[in-house]
Design a protein around this motif. Structure first.
Motif, mmCIF file in Angstrom:
data_model
loop_
_atom_site.group_PDB
_atom_site.id
_atom_site.type_symbol
_atom_site.label_atom_id
_atom_site.label_comp_id
_atom_site.label_asym_id
_atom_site.label_seq_id
_atom_site.Cartn_x
_atom_site.Cartn_y
_atom_site.Cartn_z
ATOM 1 N N ASN A 75 11.834 3.722 -14.658
ATOM 2 C CA ASN A 75 11.576 3.532 -13.206
ATOM 3 C C ASN A 75 10.099 3.393 -12.759
ATOM 4 O O ASN A 75 9.918 3.112 -11.672
ATOM 5 N N ALA A 76 9.239 3.915 -13.609
ATOM 6 C CA ALA A 76 8.041 3.688 -13.462
ATOM 7 C C ALA A 76 7.456 2.522 -13.953
ATOM 8 O O ALA A 76 7.273 2.129 -14.964
ATOM 9 N N PHE A 77 6.604 1.995 -12.904
ATOM 10 C CA PHE A 77 5.836 0.590 -13.196
ATOM 11 C C PHE A 77 4.291 0.973 -13.485
ATOM 12 O O PHE A 77 3.945 2.167 -13.060
ATOM 13 N N ASP A 78 3.665 0.479 -14.493
ATOM 14 C CA ASP A 78 2.559 0.576 -15.017
ATOM 15 C C ASP A 78 1.485 0.125 -14.138
ATOM 16 O O ASP A 78 0.050 0.357 -14.154
ATOM 17 N N GLY A 79 1.653 -0.742 -13.343
ATOM 18 C CA GLY A 79 0.583 -1.023 -12.214
ATOM 19 C C GLY A 79 -0.030 -2.493 -12.585
ATOM 20 O O GLY A 79 -0.921 -2.934 -11.862
ATOM 21 N N ARG A 80 0.349 -3.113 -13.558
ATOM 22 C CA ARG A 80 -0.116 -4.484 -13.924
ATOM 23 C C ARG A 80 0.746 -5.775 -13.192
ATOM 24 O O ARG A 80 1.349 -6.211 -13.957
ATOM 25 N N ASP A 103 0.088 -4.102 2.737
ATOM 26 C CA ASP A 103 -1.205 -3.613 1.935
ATOM 27 C C ASP A 103 -2.007 -4.902 2.110
ATOM 28 O O ASP A 103 -1.840 -5.959 1.314
ATOM 29 N N ARG A 104 -3.203 -4.716 2.574
ATOM 30 C CA ARG A 104 -4.218 -5.715 2.859
ATOM 31 C C ARG A 104 -5.166 -5.862 1.496
ATOM 32 O O ARG A 104 -6.122 -6.776 1.472
ATOM 33 N N THR A 105 -5.205 -4.843 0.925
ATOM 34 C CA THR A 105 -5.952 -4.954 -0.475
ATOM 35 C C THR A 105 -5.548 -5.682 -1.634
ATOM 36 O O THR A 105 -4.372 -5.820 -1.691
ATOM 37 N N ILE A 134 7.257 -22.775 -15.840
ATOM 38 C CA ILE A 134 5.648 -22.834 -15.635
ATOM 39 C C ILE A 134 5.227 -21.654 -15.030
ATOM 40 O O ILE A 134 4.442 -20.735 -15.198
ATOM 41 N N ARG A 135 6.202 -20.897 -13.908
ATOM 42 C CA ARG A 135 5.827 -19.618 -13.339
ATOM 43 C C ARG A 135 6.557 -18.644 -13.933
ATOM 44 O O ARG A 135 7.595 -18.650 -13.804
ATOM 45 N N THR A 136 5.943 -17.522 -14.523
ATOM 46 C CA THR A 136 6.704 -16.460 -15.017
ATOM 47 C C THR A 136 6.886 -15.393 -13.931
ATOM 48 O O THR A 136 7.192 -14.165 -14.064
ATOM 49 N N VAL A 137 6.527 -15.750 -12.566
ATOM 50 C CA VAL A 137 6.683 -14.553 -11.545
ATOM 51 C C VAL A 137 7.703 -15.582 -10.675
ATOM 52 O O VAL A 137 7.300 -16.611 -10.227
ATOM 53 N N ARG A 147 -0.100 -13.699 -8.551
ATOM 54 C CA ARG A 147 1.117 -14.422 -8.043
ATOM 55 C C ARG A 147 2.124 -13.318 -7.290
ATOM 56 O O ARG A 147 2.678 -13.413 -6.522
ATOM 57 N N SER A 148 2.151 -12.030 -8.016
ATOM 58 C CA SER A 148 3.163 -11.124 -7.741
ATOM 59 C C SER A 148 2.898 -10.476 -6.607
ATOM 60 O O SER A 148 3.522 -10.268 -5.598
ATOM 61 N N ARG A 149 1.660 -10.217 -6.346
ATOM 62 C CA ARG A 149 0.880 -9.304 -5.226
ATOM 63 C C ARG A 149 0.920 -10.272 -4.113
ATOM 64 O O ARG A 149 1.418 -9.996 -2.996
#
Length: 150
Positions: free
Chosen positions: A10-15, A147-149, A72-75, A19-21
Motif C-alpha cells: 500500500n506504500a508507494f516508493d515515490g518514483r 500540487d504545482r511542484t 508505446i506508453r507505459t503510463v 507522464r504520471s505526474r
C-alpha cells in the motif's frame, strides 16, 4: 521457470514518471476520478524470453487497461465512476503457471485517483536486476489541492 510470486504494497516508493505526474495534475484540475497505471517494463521488443508479459487491470469481466512491451506508453489514465470497485491486477505470461493475479477492492469518492504501479519479473538486463516477484503498489490519491511542484 518456477512459479512467480506476487507482492502488493500500500506504500508507494515515490518514483513516478514524468507522464504520471502530468496525468495526475491534469485529472485533478478537471476533477476526474479514475485509475492511473504505471508499469516499469524493461523487456526489449525483440526479446524471446518466456518472462515477457502483459500487465492488465480488469473490473469484473471488463478490461480497464493493459500494457505490454509493444505499448508505446507505459503510463495510462482511465476514468472510473466513483463508488466501490473490485479490481483484478494481473500479469499474464505465455507460460500460464508464471502468471499472477491479485484482487483488491477500493472505494472511490469524486476526484480520487487509484495509483497502481507494477514492476513485473522480467528478463535480467545488464543495467538492473529483475525483481524476484511481480511487485504491485496500489494506493488511493485523495482529492485535494493541486500540487504545482514537480
Amino acid at each position: 521457470m518456477g512459479d512467480v510470486a506476487v507482492q502488493v504494497d500500500n506504500a508507494f516508493d515515490g518514483r513516478l514518471k514524468w507522464r504520471s505526474r502530468y496525468l495526475i495534475r491534469r485529472a485533478r484540475r478537471r476533477g476526474r476520478t479514475g485509475l492511473l497505471i504505471q508499469v516499469d517494463l524493461r523487456d526489449p521488443p525483440r526479446s524471446m524470453s518466456p518472462k515477457r508479459c502483459l500487465v492488465s487491470v480488469t473490473e469484473g469481466e471488463r478490461q480497464v487497461c493493459s500494457v505490454d512491451r509493444s505499448t508505446i506508453r507505459t503510463v495510462r489514465f482511465v476514468p472510473l465512476l466513483p463508488g466501490r470497485r473490485s479490481l483484478r491486477l494481473e500479469v499474464l505470461r505465455t507460460c500460464r503457471r508464471g502468471s499472477t493475479r491479485v484482487e483488491r477492492t477500493v472505494v472511490l469518492r469524486q476526484g480520487d485517483i487509484v495509483l497502481a504501479t507494477c514492476e513485473p519479473v522480467q528478463p535480467n538486463v545488464f543495467y538492473r536486476r529483475s525483481p524476484e516477484a511481480d511487485r504491485w503498489s496500489l494506493q488511493i490519491l485523495k482529492q485535494g489541492p493541486i500540487d504545482r511542484t514537480g
